[in-house]
Design a protein around this motif. Structure first.
Motif, PDB file in Angstrom:
ATOM      1  N   SER A  44      -8.562  19.356 -10.029  1.00  0.00           N
ATOM      2  CA  SER A  44      -8.132  18.973 -11.497  1.00  0.00           C
ATOM      3  C   SER A  44      -9.003  18.171 -11.829  1.00  0.00           C
ATOM      4  CB  SER A  44      -6.507  18.726 -11.577  1.00  0.00           C
ATOM      5  OG  SER A  44      -6.507  17.374 -10.614  1.00  0.00           O
ATOM      6  N   GLU A  45      -9.709  17.223 -11.327  1.00  0.00           N
ATOM      7  CA  GLU A  45     -10.479  15.993 -11.365  1.00  0.00           C
ATOM      8  C   GLU A  45     -11.759  16.798 -12.344  1.00  0.00           C
ATOM      9  OE1 GLU A  45     -11.396  12.847  -8.863  1.00  0.00           O
ATOM     10  OE2 GLU A  45      -9.743  13.406  -7.456  1.00  0.00           O
ATOM     11  N   PHE A  46     -12.216  17.820 -11.696  1.00  0.00           N
ATOM     12  CA  PHE A  46     -13.192  18.441 -12.421  1.00  0.00           C
ATOM     13  C   PHE A  46     -13.027  19.302 -13.549  1.00  0.00           C
ATOM     14  CE2 PHE A  46     -14.648  18.019  -7.909  1.00  0.00           C
ATOM     15  CZ  PHE A  46     -15.970  17.634  -7.948  1.00  0.00           C
ATOM     16  N   GLU A  47     -11.778  19.796 -13.660  1.00  0.00           N
ATOM     17  CA  GLU A  47     -11.397  20.460 -14.623  1.00  0.00           C
ATOM     18  C   GLU A  47     -11.264  19.584 -16.020  1.00  0.00           C
ATOM     19  OE1 GLU A  47      -7.421  23.183 -16.099  1.00  0.00           O
ATOM     20  OE2 GLU A  47      -7.338  21.973 -14.479  1.00  0.00           O
ATOM     21  N   GLN A  48     -10.631  18.259 -15.807  1.00  0.00           N
ATOM     22  CA  GLN A  48     -10.834  17.328 -16.922  1.00  0.00           C
ATOM     23  C   GLN A  48     -11.748  17.140 -17.593  1.00  0.00           C
ATOM     24  OE1 GLN A  48      -8.293  13.760 -16.013  1.00  0.00           O
ATOM     25  NE2 GLN A  48      -7.164  15.189 -14.415  1.00  0.00           N
ATOM     26  N   LEU A  49     -13.012  16.885 -16.559  1.00  0.00           N
ATOM     27  CA  LEU A  49     -14.331  16.710 -17.117  1.00  0.00           C
ATOM     28  C   LEU A  49     -15.065  18.036 -17.725  1.00  0.00           C
ATOM     29  CD1 LEU A  49     -15.623  14.889 -14.004  1.00  0.00           C
ATOM     30  CD2 LEU A  49     -15.376  13.922 -16.250  1.00  0.00           C
ATOM     31  N   TYR A  50     -15.047  19.262 -17.375  1.00  0.00           N
ATOM     32  CA  TYR A  50     -15.516  20.472 -17.767  1.00  0.00           C
ATOM     33  C   TYR A  50     -14.958  20.966 -19.224  1.00  0.00           C
ATOM     34  CZ  TYR A  50     -12.403  23.856 -15.278  1.00  0.00           C
ATOM     35  OH  TYR A  50     -11.449  24.334 -15.021  1.00  0.00           O
ATOM     36  N   LEU A  51     -13.569  20.469 -19.312  1.00  0.00           N
ATOM     37  CA  LEU A  51     -12.832  20.810 -20.612  1.00  0.00           C
ATOM     38  C   LEU A  51     -13.121  19.783 -21.470  1.00  0.00           C
ATOM     39  CD1 LEU A  51      -9.268  21.804 -19.399  1.00  0.00           C
ATOM     40  CD2 LEU A  51     -11.074  23.328 -20.165  1.00  0.00           C
ATOM     41  N   GLN A  52     -13.370  18.580 -21.172  1.00  0.00           N
ATOM     42  CA  GLN A  52     -14.008  17.472 -22.147  1.00  0.00           C
ATOM     43  C   GLN A  52     -15.535  17.903 -22.755  1.00  0.00           C
ATOM     44  OE1 GLN A  52     -12.155  14.908 -23.739  1.00  0.00           O
ATOM     45  NE2 GLN A  52     -13.912  14.648 -24.891  1.00  0.00           N
ATOM     46  N   ILE A  53     -16.099  18.271 -21.734  1.00  0.00           N
ATOM     47  CA  ILE A  53     -17.683  18.850 -22.131  1.00  0.00           C
ATOM     48  C   ILE A  53     -17.629  20.027 -22.852  1.00  0.00           C
ATOM     49  CG2 ILE A  53     -19.598  19.835 -21.227  1.00  0.00           C
ATOM     50  CD1 ILE A  53     -19.205  17.940 -18.627  1.00  0.00           C
ATOM     51  N   ARG A  54     -16.384  20.880 -22.932  1.00  0.00           N
ATOM     52  CA  ARG A  54     -16.286  22.174 -23.837  1.00  0.00           C
ATOM     53  C   ARG A  54     -16.122  21.422 -25.125  1.00  0.00           C
ATOM     54  NH1 ARG A  54     -12.533  25.133 -25.946  1.00  0.00           N
ATOM     55  NH2 ARG A  54     -12.967  27.613 -25.978  1.00  0.00           N
ATOM     56  N   LYS A  55     -15.326  20.561 -25.098  1.00  0.00           N
ATOM     57  CA  LYS A  55     -14.743  19.885 -26.470  1.00  0.00           C
ATOM     58  C   LYS A  55     -15.954  19.498 -27.244  1.00  0.00           C
ATOM     59  CE  LYS A  55     -11.578  16.544 -28.587  1.00  0.00           C
ATOM     60  NZ  LYS A  55     -10.636  15.438 -28.047  1.00  0.00           N
ATOM     61  N   GLU A  56     -16.845  18.789 -26.467  1.00  0.00           N
ATOM     62  CA  GLU A  56     -17.960  18.087 -27.186  1.00  0.00           C
ATOM     63  C   GLU A  56     -18.900  19.333 -27.536  1.00  0.00           C
ATOM     64  OE1 GLU A  56     -17.745  15.199 -28.225  1.00  0.00           O
ATOM     65  OE2 GLU A  56     -16.058  14.463 -27.108  1.00  0.00           O
ATOM     66  N   TYR A  57     -18.936  20.370 -26.791  1.00  0.00           N
ATOM     67  CA  TYR A  57     -20.080  21.309 -27.310  1.00  0.00           C
ATOM     68  C   TYR A  57     -19.746  22.032 -28.491  1.00  0.00           C
ATOM     69  CZ  TYR A  57     -22.496  25.765 -26.340  1.00  0.00           C
ATOM     70  OH  TYR A  57     -23.421  26.836 -26.344  1.00  0.00           O
ATOM     71  N   ASN A  82     -23.764  12.368 -20.962  1.00  0.00           N
ATOM     72  CA  ASN A  82     -23.000  11.367 -20.451  1.00  0.00           C
ATOM     73  C   ASN A  82     -21.815  11.873 -19.351  1.00  0.00           C
ATOM     74  OD1 ASN A  82     -24.180   8.432 -20.916  1.00  0.00           O
ATOM     75  ND2 ASN A  82     -24.337   9.499 -22.821  1.00  0.00           N
ATOM     76  N   LEU A  83     -21.366  12.982 -20.052  1.00  0.00           N
ATOM     77  CA  LEU A  83     -20.297  13.488 -19.391  1.00  0.00           C
ATOM     78  C   LEU A  83     -20.521  14.565 -18.312  1.00  0.00           C
ATOM     79  CD1 LEU A  83     -17.940  14.609 -22.440  1.00  0.00           C
ATOM     80  CD2 LEU A  83     -17.207  13.014 -20.776  1.00  0.00           C
ATOM     81  N   PHE A  84     -21.672  14.827 -18.441  1.00  0.00           N
ATOM     82  CA  PHE A  84     -22.326  15.623 -17.254  1.00  0.00           C
ATOM     83  C   PHE A  84     -22.955  14.762 -16.058  1.00  0.00           C
ATOM     84  CE2 PHE A  84     -25.220  18.777 -15.068  1.00  0.00           C
ATOM     85  CZ  PHE A  84     -24.418  19.795 -15.054  1.00  0.00           C
ATOM     86  N   VAL A  85     -23.060  13.400 -16.407  1.00  0.00           N
ATOM     87  CA  VAL A  85     -23.373  12.543 -15.311  1.00  0.00           C
ATOM     88  C   VAL A  85     -22.302  12.303 -14.636  1.00  0.00           C
ATOM     89  CG1 VAL A  85     -24.100  10.076 -14.901  1.00  0.00           C
ATOM     90  CG2 VAL A  85     -25.425  11.468 -16.513  1.00  0.00           C
ATOM     91  N   VAL A  86     -21.264  12.043 -15.121  1.00  0.00           N
ATOM     92  CA  VAL A  86     -19.815  11.812 -14.467  1.00  0.00           C
ATOM     93  C   VAL A  86     -19.604  13.332 -13.668  1.00  0.00           C
ATOM     94  CG1 VAL A  86     -17.487  11.336 -14.606  1.00  0.00           C
ATOM     95  CG2 VAL A  86     -19.109  10.377 -16.290  1.00  0.00           C
ATOM     96  N   LEU A  87     -19.906  14.385 -14.159  1.00  0.00           N
ATOM     97  CA  LEU A  87     -19.483  15.712 -13.431  1.00  0.00           C
ATOM     98  C   LEU A  87     -20.218  15.633 -12.086  1.00  0.00           C
ATOM     99  CD1 LEU A  87     -18.011  18.315 -13.291  1.00  0.00           C
ATOM    100  CD2 LEU A  87     -19.877  19.298 -14.681  1.00  0.00           C
ATOM    101  N   LEU A  88     -21.667  15.354 -12.303  1.00  0.00           N
ATOM    102  CA  LEU A  88     -22.469  15.398 -11.151  1.00  0.00           C
ATOM    103  C   LEU A  88     -22.341  14.338 -10.099  1.00  0.00           C
ATOM    104  CD1 LEU A  88     -26.271  15.611 -13.018  1.00  0.00           C
ATOM    105  CD2 LEU A  88     -24.748  17.504 -11.555  1.00  0.00           C
ATOM    106  N   LEU A  89     -21.882  12.948 -10.652  1.00  0.00           N
ATOM    107  CA  LEU A  89     -21.414  11.866  -9.591  1.00  0.00           C
ATOM    108  C   LEU A  89     -20.092  12.481  -8.647  1.00  0.00           C
ATOM    109  CD1 LEU A  89     -21.803   8.946 -11.680  1.00  0.00           C
ATOM    110  CD2 LEU A  89     -22.921   9.388  -9.746  1.00  0.00           C
ATOM    111  N   LYS A  90     -19.028  13.268  -9.268  1.00  0.00           N
ATOM    112  CA  LYS A  90     -18.127  13.814  -8.872  1.00  0.00           C
ATOM    113  C   LYS A  90     -18.476  14.800  -7.872  1.00  0.00           C
ATOM    114  CE  LYS A  90     -14.564  12.519  -8.990  1.00  0.00           C
ATOM    115  NZ  LYS A  90     -13.752  11.492  -8.367  1.00  0.00           N
ATOM    116  N   PHE A 101     -29.699  12.700  -8.060  1.00  0.00           N
ATOM    117  CA  PHE A 101     -29.106  13.797  -7.506  1.00  0.00           C
ATOM    118  C   PHE A 101     -30.047  14.792  -6.808  1.00  0.00           C
ATOM    119  CE2 PHE A 101     -26.888  12.238 -11.486  1.00  0.00           C
ATOM    120  CZ  PHE A 101     -25.750  11.834 -11.095  1.00  0.00           C
ATOM    121  N   PRO A 102     -30.629  14.457  -5.742  1.00  0.00           N
ATOM    122  CA  PRO A 102     -31.481  15.396  -5.177  1.00  0.00           C
ATOM    123  C   PRO A 102     -30.904  16.729  -4.645  1.00  0.00           C
ATOM    124  CG  PRO A 102     -30.738  13.581  -3.483  1.00  0.00           C
ATOM    125  CD  PRO A 102     -30.054  13.177  -5.034  1.00  0.00           C
ATOM    126  N   PHE A 103     -29.583  16.782  -4.501  1.00  0.00           N
ATOM    127  CA  PHE A 103     -28.819  18.158  -3.896  1.00  0.00           C
ATOM    128  C   PHE A 103     -29.365  19.128  -5.132  1.00  0.00           C
ATOM    129  CE2 PHE A 103     -25.708  15.397  -6.079  1.00  0.00           C
ATOM    130  CZ  PHE A 103     -25.138  16.532  -7.278  1.00  0.00           C
TER     131      PHE A 103
END
Length: 311
Positions: free
Chosen positions: A142-155, A168-176, A123-125
């Protein structure tokens, strides 16, 4: 405010404490945070002073209005806005209305330990000096919302695998983010000459410490090597870095050394003597003194804390 008076923060916890904001949502045990700014900014409007944050920030504005400034770039934050900043920038922000705005912050060492040791290669950016925000339509957001809410749940969960799950969830977020914003990103063509110098230095710094950690090289670069790689005088490179990022080249090298030290110390199979050698220290005692000077902890105590199970 004079430049020397602008506060510098190495964690969101210290930033919020300085601003007099609530910190009950912040877990100071790990270099990662996520929360809805509505729970923090109870009195609006709010305007921050200019400061510098030495950590990564990702902001997801589902419903809110305000303004944000990073270095010389300013923009309005409106519903659907997504943006991020990396360490070293002068920043300020103000909020007029917050209903749902999520902020994620994390350190470089957390990225390398829990996302990927070569995270900047994939992720060079993340090394871009300044990244313009994007405003997405509700369906895309909403695609990002689902991810950051799942990250919040795990946090806020008590799983012994919390950091790995977040990573691992953050990898998906970075890929999106990469998919939506920087599919064809190439830092060499972005910005003016000074911006290119800063980006090239960051990329070289990252690659060099990756090569040190892997054993490909054993000699730590001096300022001269970083300058020669871009056909620059060392003083000129230092001046560009200082003016564009607020940090001199020595500070950049120190912070990178500490980040790599933490990453290596979290690997219990690597002895402190080996880590000292890998990072160019002639004696393990020199490394221990250096690490304690910049972190307040000895390498042994830092490693012990990392091995202690966290709830």
């Amino acid at each position: 405010m004079k430049e020397r008076e602008k506060p510098v923060f190495n964690s969101l916890l210290k930033q919020y404490l300085h601003f007099g904001l609530p910190v009950d949502q912040i877990d100071g045990k790990i270099d990662f945070t996520i929360h809805n700014l509505q729970d923090i900014h109870l009195g609006l409007p709010f305007k921050s002073p200019v400061y510098r944050a030495n950590f990564f920030s990702f902001v997801f504005v589902k419903d809110g209005h305000g303004k944000y400034t990073t270095d010389d770039l300013g923009f309005n934050t409106v519903p659907g806005t997504i943006y991020f900043t990396n360490p070293g920038h002068y920043k300020s922000y103000e909020w007029e209305e917050i209903k749902e705005v999520y902020l994620i912050t994390l350190s470089e060492s957390f990225l390398k330990e829990n996302v990927h040791p070569d995270v900047f290669e994939e992720f060079p950016f993340l090394l871009a000096e300044t990244v313009l925000p994007r405003v997405l339509d509700p369906e895309s957001f909403s695609e990002f919302e689902q991810l950051y809410l799942q990250i919040r749940k795990e946090y806020f969960a008590s799983s012994p695998y919390r950091n790995r799950l977040i990573g691992n969830l953050f990898v998906v977020l970075l890929l999106k983010i990469k998919e939506y914003f920087w599919k064809d990103y190439n830092p060499i063509y972005e910005g003016n000459r000074s911006s290119q110098i800063v980006k090239n230095f960051k990329m070289m710094l990252e690659k060099h410490y990756r090569d040190l950690s892997s054993g490909k090289v054993t000699q730590v670069f001096r300022v001269q090597e970083y300058a020669s790689a871009q056909n620059l005088h060392p003083n000129y490179l230092s001046n560009v870095l200082k003016s564009k990022t607020g940090k001199g080249i020595g500070t950049w090298i120190t912070e990178k050394t500490i980040a790599e030290s933490k990453s290596l110390l979290q690997n219990s199979s690597t002895s402190i003597k080996e880590i000292a050698y890998v990072l160019g220290f002639s004696e393990a005692s020199h490394f221990s003194n250096y690490f304690k000077k910049h972190t307040g902890l000895s390498p042994v105590l830092y490693r012990k804390q990392q091995d202690t199970p966290k709830s």
